[in-house]
Design a protein around this motif. Structure first.
Motif, PDB file in Angstrom:
ATOM      1  N   ALA A  71     -52.595  -1.223 -16.790  1.00 46.85           N
ATOM      2  CA  ALA A  71     -53.563  -0.651 -15.848  1.00 46.85           C
ATOM      3  C   ALA A  71     -54.489   0.354 -16.507  1.00 46.85           C
ATOM      4  N   ARG A  72     -54.131   0.842 -17.696  1.00 50.63           N
ATOM      5  CA  ARG A  72     -54.965   1.816 -18.405  1.00 50.63           C
ATOM      6  C   ARG A  72     -55.995   1.150 -19.321  1.00 50.63           C
ATOM      7  N   ASN A  73     -55.965  -0.178 -19.386  1.00 47.45           N
ATOM      8  CA  ASN A  73     -56.907  -0.897 -20.253  1.00 47.45           C
ATOM      9  C   ASN A  73     -57.269  -2.225 -19.597  1.00 47.45           C
ATOM     10  N   LEU A  74     -58.166  -2.172 -18.622  1.00 48.81           N
ATOM     11  CA  LEU A  74     -58.584  -3.365 -17.883  1.00 48.81           C
ATOM     12  C   LEU A  74     -59.809  -3.972 -18.567  1.00 48.81           C
ATOM     13  N   ASN A  75     -59.631  -4.336 -19.822  1.00 53.45           N
ATOM     14  CA  ASN A  75     -60.767  -4.690 -20.684  1.00 53.45           C
ATOM     15  C   ASN A  75     -61.505  -5.948 -20.257  1.00 53.45           C
ATOM     16  N   LEU A  76     -60.882  -6.825 -19.490  1.00 52.72           N
ATOM     17  CA  LEU A  76     -61.547  -8.049 -19.047  1.00 52.72           C
ATOM     18  C   LEU A  76     -62.219  -7.894 -17.689  1.00 52.72           C
ATOM     19  N   ILE A  77     -62.199  -6.689 -17.144  1.00 52.89           N
ATOM     20  CA  ILE A  77     -62.838  -6.444 -15.844  1.00 52.89           C
ATOM     21  C   ILE A  77     -64.076  -5.588 -16.054  1.00 52.89           C
ATOM     22  N   SER A  78     -65.195  -6.048 -15.564  1.00 53.96           N
ATOM     23  CA  SER A  78     -66.479  -5.379 -15.775  1.00 53.96           C
ATOM     24  C   SER A  78     -66.589  -4.098 -14.944  1.00 53.96           C
ATOM     25  N   ASN A  79     -67.466  -3.220 -15.378  1.00 50.47           N
ATOM     26  CA  ASN A  79     -67.774  -2.010 -14.616  1.00 50.47           C
ATOM     27  C   ASN A  79     -68.286  -2.383 -13.223  1.00 50.47           C
ATOM     28  N   ASN A  80     -67.890  -1.598 -12.232  1.00 51.18           N
ATOM     29  CA  ASN A  80     -68.440  -1.722 -10.872  1.00 51.18           C
ATOM     30  C   ASN A  80     -68.369  -3.154 -10.331  1.00 51.18           C
ATOM     31  N   SER A  81     -67.224  -3.813 -10.527  1.00 57.42           N
ATOM     32  CA  SER A  81     -67.093  -5.215 -10.112  1.00 57.42           C
ATOM     33  C   SER A  81     -66.028  -5.454  -9.050  1.00 57.42           C
ATOM     34  N   ILE A  82     -65.215  -4.452  -8.755  1.00 61.75           N
ATOM     35  CA  ILE A  82     -64.092  -4.609  -7.834  1.00 61.75           C
ATOM     36  C   ILE A  82     -64.431  -3.971  -6.491  1.00 61.75           C
ATOM     37  N   ASP A  83     -64.138  -4.687  -5.404  1.00 59.63           N
ATOM     38  CA  ASP A  83     -64.436  -4.166  -4.062  1.00 59.63           C
ATOM     39  C   ASP A  83     -63.332  -3.251  -3.530  1.00 59.63           C
ATOM     40  N   LEU A  84     -62.086  -3.564  -3.853  1.00 58.49           N
ATOM     41  CA  LEU A  84     -60.943  -2.792  -3.364  1.00 58.49           C
ATOM     42  C   LEU A  84     -59.844  -2.820  -4.408  1.00 58.49           C
ATOM     43  N   ILE A  85     -59.228  -1.659  -4.635  1.00 59.59           N
ATOM     44  CA  ILE A  85     -58.017  -1.568  -5.452  1.00 59.59           C
ATOM     45  C   ILE A  85     -56.866  -1.172  -4.534  1.00 59.59           C
ATOM     46  N   ALA A  86     -55.791  -1.932  -4.580  1.00 59.27           N
ATOM     47  CA  ALA A  86     -54.604  -1.616  -3.783  1.00 59.27           C
ATOM     48  C   ALA A  86     -53.404  -1.704  -4.715  1.00 59.27           C
ATOM     49  N   ALA A  87     -52.750  -0.583  -4.981  1.00 54.57           N
ATOM     50  CA  ALA A  87     -51.729  -0.564  -6.026  1.00 54.57           C
ATOM     51  C   ALA A  87     -50.550   0.321  -5.651  1.00 54.57           C
ATOM     52  N   HIS A  88     -49.393  -0.094  -6.126  1.00 47.16           N
ATOM     53  CA  HIS A  88     -48.143   0.630  -5.886  1.00 47.16           C
ATOM     54  C   HIS A  88     -47.481   0.880  -7.238  1.00 47.16           C
ATOM     55  N   PRO A  89     -47.909   1.927  -7.947  1.00 47.20           N
ATOM     56  CA  PRO A  89     -47.356   2.197  -9.278  1.00 47.20           C
ATOM     57  C   PRO A  89     -45.918   2.692  -9.196  1.00 47.20           C
ATOM     58  N   PRO A  90     -45.209   2.699 -10.326  1.00 45.79           N
ATOM     59  CA  PRO A  90     -43.857   3.272 -10.341  1.00 45.79           C
ATOM     60  C   PRO A  90     -43.918   4.779 -10.117  1.00 45.79           C
ATOM     61  N   TYR A  91     -42.787   5.356  -9.766  1.00 47.42           N
ATOM     62  CA  TYR A  91     -42.696   6.807  -9.563  1.00 47.42           C
ATOM     63  C   TYR A  91     -41.972   7.395 -10.767  1.00 47.42           C
ATOM     64  N   ALA A  92     -42.692   7.542 -11.873  1.00 46.73           N
ATOM     65  CA  ALA A  92     -42.074   7.944 -13.144  1.00 46.73           C
ATOM     66  C   ALA A  92     -40.953   6.953 -13.460  1.00 46.73           C
ATOM     67  N   ASN A  93     -39.741   7.431 -13.801  1.00 45.93           N
ATOM     68  CA  ASN A  93     -38.688   6.515 -14.263  1.00 45.93           C
ATOM     69  C   ASN A  93     -37.600   6.277 -13.219  1.00 45.93           C
ATOM     70  N   GLY A 137     -44.560   7.929  -4.378  1.00 42.18           N
ATOM     71  CA  GLY A 137     -43.539   8.777  -3.770  1.00 42.18           C
ATOM     72  C   GLY A 137     -43.116   9.899  -4.695  1.00 42.18           C
ATOM     73  N   ASP A 138     -42.264  10.744  -4.202  1.00 47.57           N
ATOM     74  CA  ASP A 138     -41.753  11.883  -4.957  1.00 47.57           C
ATOM     75  C   ASP A 138     -40.328  11.599  -5.428  1.00 47.57           C
ATOM     76  N   THR A 139     -39.787  12.522  -6.195  1.00 47.85           N
ATOM     77  CA  THR A 139     -38.392  12.437  -6.598  1.00 47.85           C
ATOM     78  C   THR A 139     -37.776  13.827  -6.448  1.00 47.85           C
ATOM     79  N   ARG A 140     -36.520  13.936  -6.837  1.00 44.80           N
ATOM     80  CA  ARG A 140     -35.818  15.215  -6.737  1.00 44.80           C
ATOM     81  C   ARG A 140     -35.053  15.449  -8.029  1.00 44.80           C
ATOM     82  N   ARG A 141     -35.188  16.648  -8.569  1.00 41.48           N
ATOM     83  CA  ARG A 141     -34.446  17.013  -9.771  1.00 41.48           C
ATOM     84  C   ARG A 141     -33.857  18.397  -9.589  1.00 41.48           C
ATOM     85  N   HIS A 142     -32.595  18.538  -9.926  1.00 46.36           N
ATOM     86  CA  HIS A 142     -31.901  19.823  -9.808  1.00 46.36           C
ATOM     87  C   HIS A 142     -32.012  20.374  -8.390  1.00 46.36           C
TER      88      HIS A 142
END
Length: 330
Positions: free
Chosen positions: A154-176, A227-232
């Motif tokens: 997702a940090r290198n969308l080299n085959l997608i042109s500038n200003n070409s996408i109408d909507l981005i809908a994404a569910h990334p991981p929540y760290a590890n 989402g969030d997580t909990r530590r300590h």
């Protein structure tokens, strides 16, 4: 952009058909998923579907139309009701929709049955094969839009042109919290679900935000479920730090939605401990809908929904601190 981010590689139907000769199942995290079979479709569309009208979304029962039912075991994927609401509200037929954390393909399945052009990207080759597998059904509509699938970062969308996408809908991981590629037979460097440092994760999500901002059309929407997580015994606000990362890159906040979680895998395990150790179980996620402003828009009209801090409010790893000029801070 860091040089070690892998470049996009299209995965075609032909690639998928070659893959299933050797693999009849794949493992995502700890879950085996079958691929290559014939999929029974009971219905292509949900019954009595209505768009959500408030900022609290709750779906106790996961949708099972089309091939969504096959992914019920895929841990951490979003409900098809979430993807459908976003697609129907923030795009129109024929638009191009990007999901750069494709997972099991929920967003792209919805693109196919709502007549959008979907682009699915995932860093895990086996996940992309699941996506291709779940797209193997007919819509009974001769002119349905083609869905494209890519192995990529997702940090290198080299085959997608500038200003070409109408909507981005994404569910990334929540760290590890869930390591999606730990049992994969096809390893890829750069899996964000293996990043344990919150600072590093948020820095990398800032790089994701930069690419999303680049490829999205002016006036287009970008929806991120995080989402969030909990530590300590204390809550770690990953979601709000990711929100800051997106605002930092130029997005403005359109909506902040609370998405209620149901049937979580660890809820029963932690219920007694929550009382004993005095902490509350996290049973919600944040769905942020951002918008890329038009260059002609008056900044004063957006200032209260934009980046509000004057100095860098994001904690980056020490070896990746950037000068104010690089962040556009004056």
């Amino acid at each position: 952009m860091d040089n070690d981010y892998i470049k996009m590689q299209e995965i075609t139907q032909e690639d998928y058909e070659k893959f299933i000769i050797d693999y009849k199942k794949v493992t995502i995290e700890d879950t085996e998923l079958e691929i290559g079979g014939n999929h029974k479709i009971n219905s292509l569309q949900p019954e009595d579907f209505k768009l959500e009208t408030t900022t609290v979304w709750s779906f106790p029962k996961r949708g099972k139309w089309a091939t969504h039912y096959l992914n019920a075991k895929y841990r951490g994927n979003w409900a098809p009701q979430v993807a459908r609401n976003l697609i129907l509200r923030y795009s129109k037929e024929g638009d191009t929709v990007l999901d750069a954390f494709a997972g099991s393909g929920t967003t792209i399945i919805e693109c196919k049955i709502t007549d959008r052009k979907g682009i699915a990207v995932d860093i895990n080759k086996e996940a992309i094969m699941v996506v291709r597998d779940r797209l193997n059904f007919n819509t009974l509509k001769s002119d349905f839009q083609e869905q494209k699938t890519f192995l990529g970062d997702a940090r290198n969308l080299n085959l997608i042109s500038n200003n070409s996408i109408d909507l981005i809908a994404a569910h990334p991981p929540y760290a590890n919290i869930i390591s999606y590629t730990k049992n994969s037979n096809h390893k890829s460097n750069g899996d964000l679900s293996k990043v344990s440092s919150i600072d590093e994760f948020c820095y990398q999500m800032g790089n994701v935000a930069s690419e999303f901002f680049r490829v999205l059309k002016q006036g287009g929407y970008c929806a991120i479920l995080i989402g969030d997580t909990r530590r300590h015994k204390h809550q770690v606000p990953i979601s709000f730090r990711v929100m800051q990362s997106f605002l930092d890159k130029g997005f403005v906040l359109k909506e902040s939605i609370i998405k209620v979680q149901h049937n979580t895998k660890t809820a029963g395990l932690w219920a007694n401990l929550s009382v004993k150790n005095n902490f509350l179980l996290l049973m919600h996620e944040h769905l942020f809908v951002f918008r890329k402003p038009f260059e002609t828009e008056k900044q004063k009209d957006l200032i209260d929904s934009s980046k509000w801090w004057k100095n860098n409010g994001i904690n980056y790893p020490k070896d990746k601190l950037q000068p104010d000029e690089a962040l556009g801070i004056k």
